[in-house]
Design an enzyme around this catalytic site. Structure first.
Site, PDB file in Angstrom:
ATOM      1  N   ASP A   8       0.793  -1.247   0.000  1.00 38.92           N
ATOM      2  CA  ASP A   8       0.000   0.000   0.000  1.00 38.92           C
ATOM      3  C   ASP A   8       0.822   1.293   0.000  1.00 38.92           C
ATOM      4  O   ASP A   8       0.467   2.251   0.706  1.00 38.92           O
ATOM      5  CB  ASP A   8      -0.961   0.011   1.201  1.00 38.92           C
ATOM      6  CG  ASP A   8      -1.972  -1.137   1.186  1.00 38.92           C
ATOM      7  OD1 ASP A   8      -1.850  -2.014   0.311  1.00 38.92           O
ATOM      8  OD2 ASP A   8      -2.861  -1.159   2.051  1.00 38.92           O
ATOM      9  N   ASP A  46      -4.543  -0.791  -1.588  1.00 36.47           N
ATOM     10  CA  ASP A  46      -5.832  -0.658  -0.949  1.00 36.47           C
ATOM     11  C   ASP A  46      -6.743  -0.100  -2.048  1.00 36.47           C
ATOM     12  O   ASP A  46      -6.418   0.932  -2.654  1.00 36.47           O
ATOM     13  CB  ASP A  46      -5.677   0.342   0.214  1.00 36.47           C
ATOM     14  CG  ASP A  46      -6.607   0.076   1.378  1.00 36.47           C
ATOM     15  OD1 ASP A  46      -6.948  -1.093   1.632  1.00 36.47           O
ATOM     16  OD2 ASP A  46      -6.970   1.059   2.062  1.00 36.47           O
ATOM     17  N   HIS A  48     -10.577   0.482  -2.616  1.00 35.32           N
ATOM     18  CA  HIS A  48     -11.920   0.414  -2.062  1.00 35.32           C
ATOM     19  C   HIS A  48     -12.990   0.905  -3.035  1.00 35.32           C
ATOM     20  O   HIS A  48     -12.746   1.848  -3.798  1.00 35.32           O
ATOM     21  CB  HIS A  48     -12.010   1.276  -0.808  1.00 35.32           C
ATOM     22  CG  HIS A  48     -11.148   0.818   0.331  1.00 35.32           C
ATOM     23  ND1 HIS A  48     -11.074  -0.502   0.734  1.00 35.32           N
ATOM     24  CD2 HIS A  48     -10.335   1.516   1.179  1.00 35.32           C
ATOM     25  CE1 HIS A  48     -10.249  -0.585   1.774  1.00 35.32           C
ATOM     26  NE2 HIS A  48      -9.781   0.612   2.056  1.00 35.32           N
ATOM     27  N   SER A  54     -15.308   0.980   5.661  1.00 33.34           N
ATOM     28  CA  SER A  54     -14.288   1.526   6.572  1.00 33.34           C
ATOM     29  C   SER A  54     -14.294   3.050   6.579  1.00 33.34           C
ATOM     30  O   SER A  54     -13.568   3.665   7.357  1.00 33.34           O
ATOM     31  CB  SER A  54     -12.898   1.018   6.190  1.00 33.34           C
ATOM     32  OG  SER A  54     -12.379   1.721   5.083  1.00 33.34           O
ATOM     33  N   HIS A  65     -10.596   7.050   1.551  1.00 32.03           N
ATOM     34  CA  HIS A  65      -9.227   6.912   1.042  1.00 32.03           C
ATOM     35  C   HIS A  65      -9.163   5.778   0.034  1.00 32.03           C
ATOM     36  O   HIS A  65      -9.971   4.847   0.084  1.00 32.03           O
ATOM     37  CB  HIS A  65      -8.258   6.621   2.204  1.00 32.03           C
ATOM     38  CG  HIS A  65      -8.535   5.283   2.849  1.00 32.03           C
ATOM     39  ND1 HIS A  65      -9.517   5.099   3.784  1.00 32.03           N
ATOM     40  CD2 HIS A  65      -7.974   4.059   2.658  1.00 32.03           C
ATOM     41  CE1 HIS A  65      -9.553   3.819   4.154  1.00 32.03           C
ATOM     42  NE2 HIS A  65      -8.623   3.171   3.480  1.00 32.03           N
ATOM     43  N   LYS A  90      -6.777  -5.052  -3.123  1.00 32.09           N
ATOM     44  CA  LYS A  90      -7.461  -5.649  -1.969  1.00 32.09           C
ATOM     45  C   LYS A  90      -8.402  -4.627  -1.349  1.00 32.09           C
ATOM     46  O   LYS A  90      -8.375  -3.452  -1.728  1.00 32.09           O
ATOM     47  CB  LYS A  90      -6.431  -6.103  -0.943  1.00 32.09           C
ATOM     48  CG  LYS A  90      -5.677  -4.912  -0.364  1.00 32.09           C
ATOM     49  CD  LYS A  90      -4.699  -5.339   0.676  1.00 32.09           C
ATOM     50  CE  LYS A  90      -4.005  -4.165   1.312  1.00 32.09           C
ATOM     51  NZ  LYS A  90      -4.892  -3.228   2.028  1.00 32.09           N
ATOM     52  N   GLU A  97     -12.768  -5.056   5.990  1.00 37.69           N
ATOM     53  CA  GLU A  97     -11.684  -4.078   6.063  1.00 37.69           C
ATOM     54  C   GLU A  97     -10.663  -4.334   4.955  1.00 37.69           C
ATOM     55  O   GLU A  97     -10.200  -3.413   4.312  1.00 37.69           O
ATOM     56  CB  GLU A  97     -10.989  -4.155   7.423  1.00 37.69           C
ATOM     57  CG  GLU A  97     -11.731  -3.445   8.538  1.00 37.69           C
ATOM     58  CD  GLU A  97     -11.556  -1.931   8.506  1.00 37.69           C
ATOM     59  OE1 GLU A  97     -11.013  -1.394   7.533  1.00 37.69           O
ATOM     60  OE2 GLU A  97     -11.977  -1.296   9.486  1.00 37.69           O
ATOM     61  N   ALA A 125       0.454   0.593   6.222  1.00 35.31           N
ATOM     62  CA  ALA A 125       1.088   1.170   7.396  1.00 35.31           C
ATOM     63  C   ALA A 125       1.476   0.022   8.318  1.00 35.31           C
ATOM     64  O   ALA A 125       0.766  -0.970   8.409  1.00 35.31           O
ATOM     65  CB  ALA A 125       0.110   2.102   8.113  1.00 35.31           C
ATOM     66  N   CYS A 129      -1.972  -2.460   7.662  1.00 36.33           N
ATOM     67  CA  CYS A 129      -1.907  -3.412   6.548  1.00 36.33           C
ATOM     68  C   CYS A 129      -0.604  -4.201   6.495  1.00 36.33           C
ATOM     69  O   CYS A 129      -0.604  -5.365   6.093  1.00 36.33           O
ATOM     70  CB  CYS A 129      -2.183  -2.691   5.242  1.00 36.33           C
ATOM     71  SG  CYS A 129      -3.915  -2.183   5.140  1.00 36.33           S
TER      72      CYS A 129
HETATM   73  C1  VGL Z   1      -4.623   0.957   5.716  1.00 40.61           C
HETATM   74  C2  VGL Z   1      -6.072   2.063   7.116  1.00 40.61           C
HETATM   75  C3  VGL Z   1      -7.116   1.856   6.246  1.00 40.61           C
HETATM   76  C4  VGL Z   1      -3.225   0.486   5.451  1.00 40.61           C
HETATM   77  C5  VGL Z   1      -5.649   0.732   4.842  1.00 40.61           C
HETATM   78  O1  VGL Z   1      -2.873   0.313   4.261  1.00 40.61           O
HETATM   79  O2  VGL Z   1      -2.477   0.302   6.418  1.00 40.61           O
HETATM   80  N1  VGL Z   1      -4.846   1.604   6.871  1.00 40.61           N
HETATM   81  N2  VGL Z   1      -6.884   1.182   5.101  1.00 40.61           N
HETATM   82 ZN    ZN Z   2      -8.325   1.146   3.553  1.00 42.22          ZN
END
Ligand code: VGL
Ligand code: ZN
Length: 177
Positions: A8, A46, A48, A54, A65, A90, A97, A125, A129
């Site tokens: 990510d 990520d 979505h 989320s 995001h 994903k 999530e 992060a 993730c």
């Molecule tokens: C993530 C918060 C929401 C990540 C993804 O990639 O760590 N964190 N969606």
């Molecule tokens: Zn996310």
């Protein structure tokens, strides 16, 4: 056989993005170095739907995001895509999530196909993730190495990064600098 999973490293998780991870873009240079040396590199995104569960407007914990096909969902432009073999999207299901790169994706099958036994993990992060992806890789039976210097944490609560490292180590993940 080693593989690197770049988790990510997307515009929305970097400074100026919708869910910026402090210093998130600082991982790019190290990741490019790791990717150069890795025989197989997977980048996750990520990815979505616009109404993802989320998002705060849908009762979730995060601002909007990484909405699929938007600029914020693209990989950071400084990621050297010439070393990325496969991109895995994903978090596409509205009501999951989808933190882990293994959740609802072809990632495990892909790694097995390539006879991967050791999975290196870096990216964003650390406390979400990266952690979820590394734990799932371990559960799937891979040897797992998290390159901490090549990650950054959101730290919603101070100490989340350190707790993530402890949780990873307890699960048998090697966390290195
Ligand atoms: C993530 C918060 C929401 C990540 C993804 O990639 O760590 N964190 N969606
Ligand atoms: Zn996310």
């Amino acid at each position: 056989m080693d593989a690197l999973i770049v988790v990510d490293v997307q515009n929305d998780f970097c400074p100026g993005g919708a869910l910026a991870v402090p210093d998130g873009d600082a991982v790019v240079e190290l990741i490019n170095e790791l990717a150069k040396r890795a025989p197989f590199v997977v980048a996750t995104r990520d990815w979505h739907p616009p109404d993802h569960g989320s998002f705060a407007e849908n009762g979730g914990p995060w601002p909007v995001h990484c909405v699929r096909d938007t600029p914020g969902a693209q990989l950071h432009p400084a990621i050297d895509s010439s070393h990325v073999d496969v991109v895995i999207d994903k978090g596409q299901e509205r009501d999951r999530e989808g933190y882990s790169g293994f959740d609802g994706t072809e990632l495990e099958r892909l790694l097995r196909q390539r006879d991967v036994d050791t999975v290196h993990v870096a990216g964003l992060a650390l406390d979400y993730c990266v952690k979820a992806t590394a734990l799932d890789a371990r559960r799937a039976g891979f040897d797992v190495v998290v390159h901490r210097d090549a990650t950054r944490a959101v730290e919603v609560q101070p100490g989340d990064a350190q707790r993530a490292v402890e949780e990873l180590r307890e699960a048998g993940v090697d966390v290195v600098d």
